[in-house]
Design an enzyme around this catalytic site. Sequence first.
Site, PDB file in Angstrom:
ATOM      1  N   SER A   1       0.881  -1.170   0.000  1.00  0.00           N
ATOM      2  CA  SER A   1       0.000   0.000   0.000  1.00  0.00           C
ATOM      3  C   SER A   1       0.915   1.215   0.000  1.00  0.00           C
ATOM      4  CB  SER A   1      -0.840  -0.023   1.284  1.00  0.00           C
ATOM      5  OG  SER A   1      -1.413   1.241   1.552  1.00  0.00           O
TER       6      SER A   1
ATOM      7  N   TYR B   1      -1.951  -1.565  10.435  1.00  0.00           N
ATOM      8  CA  TYR B   1      -1.958  -1.643   8.961  1.00  0.00           C
ATOM      9  C   TYR B   1      -0.652  -1.086   8.397  1.00  0.00           C
ATOM     10  CZ  TYR B   1      -3.979  -1.321   4.216  1.00  0.00           C
ATOM     11  OH  TYR B   1      -4.240  -1.458   2.871  1.00  0.00           O
TER      12      TYR B   1
HETATM   13  P1  NAD Z   1     -11.715  -6.306  -0.044  1.00  0.00           P
HETATM   14  O1  NAD Z   1     -12.316  -6.188   1.321  1.00  0.00           O
HETATM   15  O2  NAD Z   1     -12.522  -5.947  -1.229  1.00  0.00           O
HETATM   16  O3  NAD Z   1     -11.149  -7.775  -0.262  1.00  0.00           O
HETATM   17  C1  NAD Z   1     -10.380  -8.431   0.721  1.00  0.00           C
HETATM   18  C2  NAD Z   1     -10.604  -9.933   0.565  1.00  0.00           C
HETATM   19  O4  NAD Z   1      -9.738 -10.582   1.516  1.00  0.00           O
HETATM   20  C3  NAD Z   1     -12.046 -10.375   0.891  1.00  0.00           C
HETATM   21  O5  NAD Z   1     -12.540 -11.215  -0.151  1.00  0.00           O
HETATM   22  C4  NAD Z   1     -11.907 -11.137   2.218  1.00  0.00           C
HETATM   23  O6  NAD Z   1     -12.830 -12.208   2.354  1.00  0.00           O
HETATM   24  C5  NAD Z   1     -10.464 -11.649   2.100  1.00  0.00           C
HETATM   25  N1  NAD Z   1      -9.902 -11.995   3.410  1.00  0.00           N
HETATM   26  C6  NAD Z   1      -9.941 -11.266   4.546  1.00  0.00           C
HETATM   27  N2  NAD Z   1      -9.347 -11.948   5.539  1.00  0.00           N
HETATM   28  C7  NAD Z   1      -8.900 -13.118   5.011  1.00  0.00           C
HETATM   29  C8  NAD Z   1      -8.202 -14.250   5.529  1.00  0.00           C
HETATM   30  N3  NAD Z   1      -7.855 -14.319   6.824  1.00  0.00           N
HETATM   31  N4  NAD Z   1      -7.902 -15.278   4.692  1.00  0.00           N
HETATM   32  C9  NAD Z   1      -8.271 -15.220   3.380  1.00  0.00           C
HETATM   33  N5  NAD Z   1      -8.945 -14.197   2.847  1.00  0.00           N
HETATM   34  C10 NAD Z   1      -9.247 -13.158   3.654  1.00  0.00           C
HETATM   35  O7  NAD Z   1     -10.378  -5.414   0.034  1.00  0.00           O
HETATM   36  P2  NAD Z   1      -9.383  -4.841  -1.091  1.00  0.00           P
HETATM   37  O8  NAD Z   1      -9.448  -3.371  -1.001  1.00  0.00           O
HETATM   38  O9  NAD Z   1      -9.562  -5.524  -2.384  1.00  0.00           O
HETATM   39  O10 NAD Z   1      -7.986  -5.259  -0.427  1.00  0.00           O
HETATM   40  C11 NAD Z   1      -7.115  -6.228  -0.969  1.00  0.00           C
HETATM   41  C12 NAD Z   1      -5.693  -5.910  -0.545  1.00  0.00           C
HETATM   42  O11 NAD Z   1      -5.314  -4.635  -1.085  1.00  0.00           O
HETATM   43  C13 NAD Z   1      -5.492  -5.804   0.971  1.00  0.00           C
HETATM   44  O12 NAD Z   1      -4.247  -6.384   1.320  1.00  0.00           O
HETATM   45  C14 NAD Z   1      -5.455  -4.314   1.197  1.00  0.00           C
HETATM   46  O13 NAD Z   1      -4.725  -3.973   2.353  1.00  0.00           O
HETATM   47  C15 NAD Z   1      -4.758  -3.855  -0.061  1.00  0.00           C
HETATM   48  N6  NAD Z   1      -4.935  -2.450  -0.396  1.00  0.00           N
HETATM   49  C16 NAD Z   1      -6.176  -1.929  -0.572  1.00  0.00           C
HETATM   50  C17 NAD Z   1      -6.298  -0.595  -0.888  1.00  0.00           C
HETATM   51  C18 NAD Z   1      -7.643   0.051  -1.092  1.00  0.00           C
HETATM   52  O14 NAD Z   1      -7.695   1.287  -1.112  1.00  0.00           O
HETATM   53  N7  NAD Z   1      -8.716  -0.696  -1.275  1.00  0.00           N
HETATM   54  C19 NAD Z   1      -5.163   0.224  -1.024  1.00  0.00           C
HETATM   55  C20 NAD Z   1      -3.912  -0.347  -0.841  1.00  0.00           C
HETATM   56  C21 NAD Z   1      -3.813  -1.686  -0.516  1.00  0.00           C
END
Ligand code: NAD
Length: 258
Positions: free
Chosen positions: A140, A153
């Site tokens: 991130s 985080y």
């Molecule tokens: P999201 O909530 O849409 O998806 C996250 C997925 O992870 C979900 O399907 C959930 O069921 C799964 N999950 C959660 N805990 C789990 C576990 N213990 N085992 C297996 N699966 C699990 O979120 P997203 O925004 O798509 O995030 C995905 C990644 O991207 C994360 O690592 C997040 O930190 C990172 N990220 C997101 C953003 C943002 O702005 N959305 C920015 C930077 C980084």
Amino acid sequence: MQMKDKVAIVTGAASGIGKEIARTFAREGAKVVIADLNRQGAEATAAELGGPDRALGIAMDVTSEDQVEAGIAEVIAAFGRIDVLVSNAGVQIVSPLEEFPFDKWKQLLAIHLDGAFLTTRAALRHMYAQGGGSIIYMGSVHSKEASPLKAPYVTAKHGLIGLAKVVAKEGAKHGVRANVICPGFVRTPLVEKQIPEQAKELGISEAEVIKNVMLKETVDGEFTTVADVAETALFFASFGSNALTGQSLVVSHGWFMQ
Ligand code: NAD
């Protein structure tokens, strides 16, 4: 087709960024494994992407050693190899540091860091035996930069860069590369949930959270998209040599310039 018949596992791919990465890899000819806590979501995503010979949805809690080992064994039984691992599963929990519940701190670190370690360890054994592979961690901007209310985080996302560098060094002689993608804010369920939470913690409106917190430092006030992140994952996954390893790439509309 940049990933023809490569086998790629994406954790947390039942939703958001991971789902779009799985879609993009499938479009480029990969056999994809959607590994998620949410079995139904994983299976539904897999069904969207192809038949059982092209896409597999599996239930996996990435914090559980047993579930990760069993999941990787299932992938090998189905597809026989692992070329790409995207360690993407993640959650967000916001709270001021002095009030942060210890169990929530541990839960977040376990999903992001134990999950990355366990899936990496299990995948590496197969990548080493095959003589190569590519591991991508979902970092991130918070792998480089801090924000208030996000202590575990920010800590975990910084930690993934350290893990990627070790994997790059240990994996080199086996042809394994490791890199980190560092997205800015993307409107997935993870972020939609945070908008009202941050508004409450900071005592401002939701519109102000978007404009003055999430997108304030971007060059154009724009959210990053799931497609932006998925194309970056494709670039790392399909890069043709081991020159690109141990690196992290910020995809954020200019928020945090290196
Ligand atoms: P999201 O909530 O849409 O998806 C996250 C997925 O992870 C979900 O399907 C959930 O069921 C799964 N999950 C959660 N805990 C789990 C576990 N213990 N085992 C297996 N699966 C699990 O979120 P997203 O925004 O798509 O995030 C995905 C990644 O991207 C994360 O690592 C997040 O930190 C990172 N990220 C997101 C953003 C943002 O702005 N959305 C920015 C930077 C980084």
